[in-house]
Design a protein around this motif. Structure first.
Motif, PDB file in Angstrom:
ATOM      1  N   ALA A 139       0.862  -1.045  -0.059  1.00  0.00           N
ATOM      2  CA  ALA A 139       0.049  -0.085  -0.020  1.00  0.00           C
ATOM      3  C   ALA A 139       1.111   1.211  -0.024  1.00  0.00           C
ATOM      4  N   MET A 140       1.997   1.234   0.686  1.00  0.00           N
ATOM      5  CA  MET A 140       2.880   2.457   0.726  1.00  0.00           C
ATOM      6  C   MET A 140       3.635   2.529  -0.548  1.00  0.00           C
ATOM      7  N   VAL A 141       4.066   1.541  -1.106  1.00  0.00           N
ATOM      8  CA  VAL A 141       4.586   1.579  -2.366  1.00  0.00           C
ATOM      9  C   VAL A 141       3.905   1.962  -3.465  1.00  0.00           C
ATOM     10  N   ILE A 142       2.612   1.596  -3.564  1.00  0.00           N
ATOM     11  CA  ILE A 142       1.445   2.151  -4.532  1.00  0.00           C
ATOM     12  C   ILE A 142       1.129   3.520  -4.145  1.00  0.00           C
ATOM     13  N   GLY A 143       1.362   4.063  -3.186  1.00  0.00           N
ATOM     14  CA  GLY A 143       1.122   5.560  -2.666  1.00  0.00           C
ATOM     15  C   GLY A 143       2.274   6.389  -2.979  1.00  0.00           C
ATOM     16  N   MET A 144       3.296   5.788  -3.037  1.00  0.00           N
ATOM     17  CA  MET A 144       4.495   6.609  -3.381  1.00  0.00           C
ATOM     18  C   MET A 144       4.713   6.579  -4.820  1.00  0.00           C
ATOM     19  N   LEU A 145       3.912   5.681  -5.652  1.00  0.00           N
ATOM     20  CA  LEU A 145       4.623   5.765  -7.228  1.00  0.00           C
ATOM     21  C   LEU A 145       4.325   6.909  -7.872  1.00  0.00           C
ATOM     22  N   PRO A 146       3.390   7.711  -7.767  1.00  0.00           N
ATOM     23  CA  PRO A 146       3.090   9.032  -8.392  1.00  0.00           C
ATOM     24  C   PRO A 146       4.435   9.938  -8.079  1.00  0.00           C
ATOM     25  N   MET A 147       4.779   9.994  -6.748  1.00  0.00           N
ATOM     26  CA  MET A 147       5.621  10.941  -6.317  1.00  0.00           C
ATOM     27  C   MET A 147       7.207  10.190  -7.180  1.00  0.00           C
ATOM     28  N   ALA A 148       7.409   8.927  -7.167  1.00  0.00           N
ATOM     29  CA  ALA A 148       8.637   8.460  -7.538  1.00  0.00           C
ATOM     30  C   ALA A 148       8.519   8.662  -9.337  1.00  0.00           C
ATOM     31  N   LEU A 149       7.487   8.689 -10.019  1.00  0.00           N
ATOM     32  CA  LEU A 149       7.476   8.851 -11.172  1.00  0.00           C
ATOM     33  C   LEU A 149       7.771  10.506 -11.912  1.00  0.00           C
ATOM     34  N   GLY A 150       7.549  11.154 -10.759  1.00  0.00           N
ATOM     35  CA  GLY A 150       7.761  12.633 -10.906  1.00  0.00           C
ATOM     36  C   GLY A 150       6.303  13.034 -11.774  1.00  0.00           C
ATOM     37  N   LEU A 151       5.310  12.928 -11.546  1.00  0.00           N
ATOM     38  CA  LEU A 151       4.162  13.442 -12.258  1.00  0.00           C
ATOM     39  C   LEU A 151       3.535  14.739 -11.720  1.00  0.00           C
ATOM     40  N   GLY A 152       3.156  15.464 -12.671  1.00  0.00           N
ATOM     41  CA  GLY A 152       2.511  16.747 -12.122  1.00  0.00           C
ATOM     42  C   GLY A 152       3.721  17.961 -12.233  1.00  0.00           C
ATOM     43  N   ASP A 153       3.392  19.124 -12.138  1.00  0.00           N
ATOM     44  CA  ASP A 153       4.303  20.286 -12.136  1.00  0.00           C
ATOM     45  C   ASP A 153       5.091  20.128 -10.986  1.00  0.00           C
ATOM     46  N   GLY A 154       6.514  20.199 -11.182  1.00  0.00           N
ATOM     47  CA  GLY A 154       7.592  20.306 -10.398  1.00  0.00           C
ATOM     48  C   GLY A 154       7.821  18.650  -9.648  1.00  0.00           C
ATOM     49  N   GLY A 155       7.237  17.883 -10.298  1.00  0.00           N
ATOM     50  CA  GLY A 155       7.341  16.610  -9.825  1.00  0.00           C
ATOM     51  C   GLY A 155       8.658  16.001  -9.676  1.00  0.00           C
ATOM     52  N   GLU A 156       9.263  16.647 -10.920  1.00  0.00           N
ATOM     53  CA  GLU A 156      10.767  16.196 -10.972  1.00  0.00           C
ATOM     54  C   GLU A 156      11.659  16.168  -9.718  1.00  0.00           C
ATOM     55  N   GLN A 157      11.753  17.270  -9.032  1.00  0.00           N
ATOM     56  CA  GLN A 157      12.094  17.524  -7.746  1.00  0.00           C
ATOM     57  C   GLN A 157      11.739  16.750  -6.742  1.00  0.00           C
ATOM     58  N   ASN A 158      10.656  16.124  -6.510  1.00  0.00           N
ATOM     59  CA  ASN A 158      10.331  15.022  -5.313  1.00  0.00           C
ATOM     60  C   ASN A 158      10.611  13.539  -5.790  1.00  0.00           C
ATOM     61  N   ALA A 159      10.660  13.307  -7.228  1.00  0.00           N
ATOM     62  CA  ALA A 159      10.983  11.986  -7.618  1.00  0.00           C
ATOM     63  C   ALA A 159      12.156  11.270  -6.939  1.00  0.00           C
ATOM     64  N   PRO A 160      13.266  11.741  -6.616  1.00  0.00           N
ATOM     65  CA  PRO A 160      14.488  11.011  -5.932  1.00  0.00           C
ATOM     66  C   PRO A 160      14.041  10.690  -4.651  1.00  0.00           C
ATOM     67  N   LEU A 161      13.154  11.566  -3.878  1.00  0.00           N
ATOM     68  CA  LEU A 161      12.825  11.190  -2.496  1.00  0.00           C
ATOM     69  C   LEU A 161      11.803   9.944  -2.592  1.00  0.00           C
ATOM     70  N   GLY A 162      10.773   9.862  -3.744  1.00  0.00           N
ATOM     71  CA  GLY A 162      10.059   8.840  -3.860  1.00  0.00           C
ATOM     72  C   GLY A 162      10.404   7.642  -3.941  1.00  0.00           C
ATOM     73  N   ARG A 163      11.619   7.525  -4.929  1.00  0.00           N
ATOM     74  CA  ARG A 163      12.493   6.317  -5.220  1.00  0.00           C
ATOM     75  C   ARG A 163      13.117   5.751  -4.000  1.00  0.00           C
ATOM     76  N   ALA A 164      13.674   7.072  -3.270  1.00  0.00           N
ATOM     77  CA  ALA A 164      14.501   6.293  -2.002  1.00  0.00           C
ATOM     78  C   ALA A 164      13.353   5.756  -1.031  1.00  0.00           C
ATOM     79  N   VAL A 165      12.299   6.418  -0.928  1.00  0.00           N
ATOM     80  CA  VAL A 165      11.333   6.000   0.202  1.00  0.00           C
ATOM     81  C   VAL A 165      11.040   4.311  -0.164  1.00  0.00           C
ATOM     82  N   ILE A 166      10.592   4.247  -1.578  1.00  0.00           N
ATOM     83  CA  ILE A 166      10.236   2.733  -2.178  1.00  0.00           C
ATOM     84  C   ILE A 166      11.493   1.924  -2.026  1.00  0.00           C
ATOM     85  N   GLY A 167      12.508   2.466  -2.206  1.00  0.00           N
ATOM     86  CA  GLY A 167      13.740   1.422  -2.116  1.00  0.00           C
ATOM     87  C   GLY A 167      13.706   0.992  -0.607  1.00  0.00           C
ATOM     88  N   GLY A 168      13.769   1.797   0.424  1.00  0.00           N
ATOM     89  CA  GLY A 168      13.607   1.674   1.698  1.00  0.00           C
ATOM     90  C   GLY A 168      12.729   0.746   2.230  1.00  0.00           C
TER      91      GLY A 168
END
Length: 104
Positions: A36-65
């Motif tokens: 559930a947490m990984v699925i919830g973090m996918l939009p952030m990890a993919l960098g969707l939306g305006d300015g999403g590329e700034q938060n994408a590394p954080l989303g990927r790190a959270v999913i990896g962890g």
């Protein structure tokens, strides 16, 4: 998972069996929570939306962890629990066998 294994161990179960039972008993809840947490973090990890590329590394790190933590919870923790409690049981048996017998 450790609490569940300790409860089973207190009932006289072997350490390996207690660890396996704890792993099997907690498999579904741990997996569902992490998924559930990984699925919830996918939009952030993919960098969707305006300015999403700034938060994408954080989303990927959270999913990896989360993935690492889930795998270690389901595999590493039961193995270490069984190894440590098996060693403690053997040490206790060895200590009891080496105890001097008192003659009255």
């Amino acid at each position: 998972m450790v609490s569940f294994a300790r409860g089973t161990l207190a009932q006289g179960t072997e350490p390996l069996r207690a660890a396996l039972d704890a792993g099997l008993g907690r498999f579904r809840p741990v997996l569902m929570t992490a998924l559930a947490m990984v699925i919830g973090m996918l939009p952030m990890a993919l960098g969707l939306g305006d300015g999403g590329e700034q938060n994408a590394p954080l989303g990927r790190a959270v999913i990896g962890g989360l993935l690492f933590g889930t795998i270690s919870t389901l595999l590493f923790v039961p193995v270490v629990f069984a190894a440590v409690h098996g060693w403690l049981k053997r040490r206790e048996a060895h200590t009891a066998a080496m105890a001097p017998v008192s003659a009255n």
